[in-house]
Design a protein around this motif. Structure first.
Motif, PDB file in Angstrom:
ATOM      1  N   ASP A 136      35.632 -12.318 -41.594  1.00 61.82           N
ATOM      2  CA  ASP A 136      34.416 -13.020 -42.004  1.00 61.82           C
ATOM      3  C   ASP A 136      33.630 -13.503 -40.799  1.00 61.82           C
ATOM      4  O   ASP A 136      32.398 -13.459 -40.782  1.00 61.82           O
ATOM      5  N   LEU A 137      34.331 -13.975 -39.784  1.00 62.86           N
ATOM      6  CA  LEU A 137      33.639 -14.465 -38.591  1.00 62.86           C
ATOM      7  C   LEU A 137      32.931 -13.318 -37.859  1.00 62.86           C
ATOM      8  O   LEU A 137      31.824 -13.473 -37.364  1.00 62.86           O
ATOM      9  N   GLU A 138      33.588 -12.154 -37.773  1.00 61.62           N
ATOM     10  CA  GLU A 138      32.974 -11.016 -37.088  1.00 61.62           C
ATOM     11  C   GLU A 138      31.754 -10.521 -37.847  1.00 61.62           C
ATOM     12  O   GLU A 138      30.758 -10.106 -37.244  1.00 61.62           O
ATOM     13  N   ALA A 139      31.810 -10.566 -39.162  1.00 61.25           N
ATOM     14  CA  ALA A 139      30.677 -10.101 -39.961  1.00 61.25           C
ATOM     15  C   ALA A 139      29.484 -11.043 -39.829  1.00 61.25           C
ATOM     16  O   ALA A 139      28.335 -10.614 -39.902  1.00 61.25           O
ATOM     17  N   SER A 140      29.737 -12.327 -39.617  1.00 61.47           N
ATOM     18  CA  SER A 140      28.632 -13.276 -39.517  1.00 61.47           C
ATOM     19  C   SER A 140      28.003 -13.298 -38.128  1.00 61.47           C
ATOM     20  O   SER A 140      26.875 -13.763 -37.970  1.00 61.47           O
ATOM     21  N   LEU A 141      28.675 -12.774 -37.133  1.00 56.49           N
ATOM     22  CA  LEU A 141      28.116 -12.761 -35.776  1.00 56.49           C
ATOM     23  C   LEU A 141      27.150 -11.594 -35.629  1.00 56.49           C
ATOM     24  O   LEU A 141      27.345 -10.528 -36.212  1.00 56.49           O
ATOM     25  N   PRO A 142      26.097 -11.794 -34.836  1.00 56.23           N
ATOM     26  CA  PRO A 142      25.231 -10.635 -34.575  1.00 56.23           C
ATOM     27  C   PRO A 142      26.010  -9.613 -33.752  1.00 56.23           C
ATOM     28  O   PRO A 142      26.659  -9.960 -32.775  1.00 56.23           O
ATOM     29  N   SER A 143      25.961  -8.398 -34.203  1.00 55.04           N
ATOM     30  CA  SER A 143      26.764  -7.390 -33.517  1.00 55.04           C
ATOM     31  C   SER A 143      26.104  -6.991 -32.214  1.00 55.04           C
ATOM     32  O   SER A 143      24.885  -7.001 -32.061  1.00 55.04           O
ATOM     33  N   ALA A 144      26.911  -6.597 -31.285  1.00 58.54           N
ATOM     34  CA  ALA A 144      26.399  -6.199 -29.975  1.00 58.54           C
ATOM     35  C   ALA A 144      25.705  -4.849 -30.059  1.00 58.54           C
ATOM     36  O   ALA A 144      24.848  -4.527 -29.252  1.00 58.54           O
ATOM     37  N   GLY A 145      26.037  -4.049 -31.046  1.00 61.16           N
ATOM     38  CA  GLY A 145      25.441  -2.722 -31.164  1.00 61.16           C
ATOM     39  C   GLY A 145      24.226  -2.718 -32.081  1.00 61.16           C
ATOM     40  O   GLY A 145      23.843  -1.666 -32.591  1.00 61.16           O
ATOM     41  N   ALA A 146      23.561  -3.835 -32.308  1.00 61.65           N
ATOM     42  CA  ALA A 146      22.413  -3.879 -33.205  1.00 61.65           C
ATOM     43  C   ALA A 146      21.244  -3.107 -32.619  1.00 61.65           C
ATOM     44  O   ALA A 146      20.528  -2.421 -33.318  1.00 61.65           O
ATOM     45  N   THR A 147      21.025  -3.219 -31.335  1.00 62.23           N
ATOM     46  CA  THR A 147      19.981  -2.423 -30.684  1.00 62.23           C
ATOM     47  C   THR A 147      20.685  -1.260 -30.029  1.00 62.23           C
ATOM     48  O   THR A 147      21.567  -1.447 -29.199  1.00 62.23           O
ATOM     49  N   PRO A 148      20.312  -0.075 -30.407  1.00 60.43           N
ATOM     50  CA  PRO A 148      21.036   1.066 -29.831  1.00 60.43           C
ATOM     51  C   PRO A 148      20.785   1.177 -28.333  1.00 60.43           C
ATOM     52  O   PRO A 148      19.671   0.990 -27.857  1.00 60.43           O
ATOM     53  N   ALA A 149      21.838   1.431 -27.644  1.00 59.05           N
ATOM     54  CA  ALA A 149      21.727   1.608 -26.196  1.00 59.05           C
ATOM     55  C   ALA A 149      21.116   2.967 -25.932  1.00 59.05           C
ATOM     56  O   ALA A 149      21.316   3.915 -26.686  1.00 59.05           O
ATOM     57  N   PRO A 150      20.325   3.069 -24.871  1.00 61.93           N
ATOM     58  CA  PRO A 150      19.730   4.370 -24.568  1.00 61.93           C
ATOM     59  C   PRO A 150      20.821   5.396 -24.261  1.00 61.93           C
ATOM     60  O   PRO A 150      21.820   5.083 -23.653  1.00 61.93           O
TER      61      PRO A 150
END
Length: 145
Positions: free
Chosen positions: A123-137
């Protein structure tokens, strides 16, 4: 005189004899075990006379204590003298209980899992903004020739 009053009188007598016995033992002179602190002849009697008197008193008080405790035990068990272990009510009740009536033990319900007091790691991981939200080039591809 009923047994309860007799037991109370005997118990008070045992307590008084035990206190007197303790006092007489504490009055006796040490026999050299305490680094020579036995002490000389001091007091109202000579060392030999006081030793004999205290020794005889100790024996009489000890005999009285043992005798009183035996009498208290006998008086306490007077009402149980007519009963036998074999004839006890519990054994008789077990012998007369029909063995054909057996009840099935109640089946307990399966326990439902309790909600955790704290959120789980998922639940905690789902509530955190993920690091992969903006795709890396994507890595640069070498030009094809």
């Amino acid at each position: 005189m009923n047994e309860a009053m007799l037991q109370t009188i005997l118990l008070v007598a045992i307590i008084l004899v035990a206190i007197a016995l303790t006092g007489v033992v504490l009055l006796q002179r040490s026999e050299g075990g305490a680094l020579g602190m036995g002490g000389g002849p001091s007091g109202f009697m000579t060392a030999r006379g006081a030793g004999n008197l205290l020794t005889v008193t100790t024996w009489w008080l000890a005999a009285a204590l043992f005798g009183l405790t035996i009498v208290l035990t006998v008086v306490g068990n007077m009402d149980r003298a007519s009963q036998s272990i074999i004839d006890a009510d519990a054994v008789g009740a077990l012998a007369t209980t029909p063995q054909t009536q057996t009840q099935q033990p109640a089946q307990p319900e399966p326990a439902t899992p309790a909600q955790p007091a704290a959120p789980s790691l998922d639940d905690l991981e789902a509530s955190l903004p993920s690091a992969g939200a903006t795709p890396a080039p994507a890595p640069a591809q070498p030009p094809a020739q």
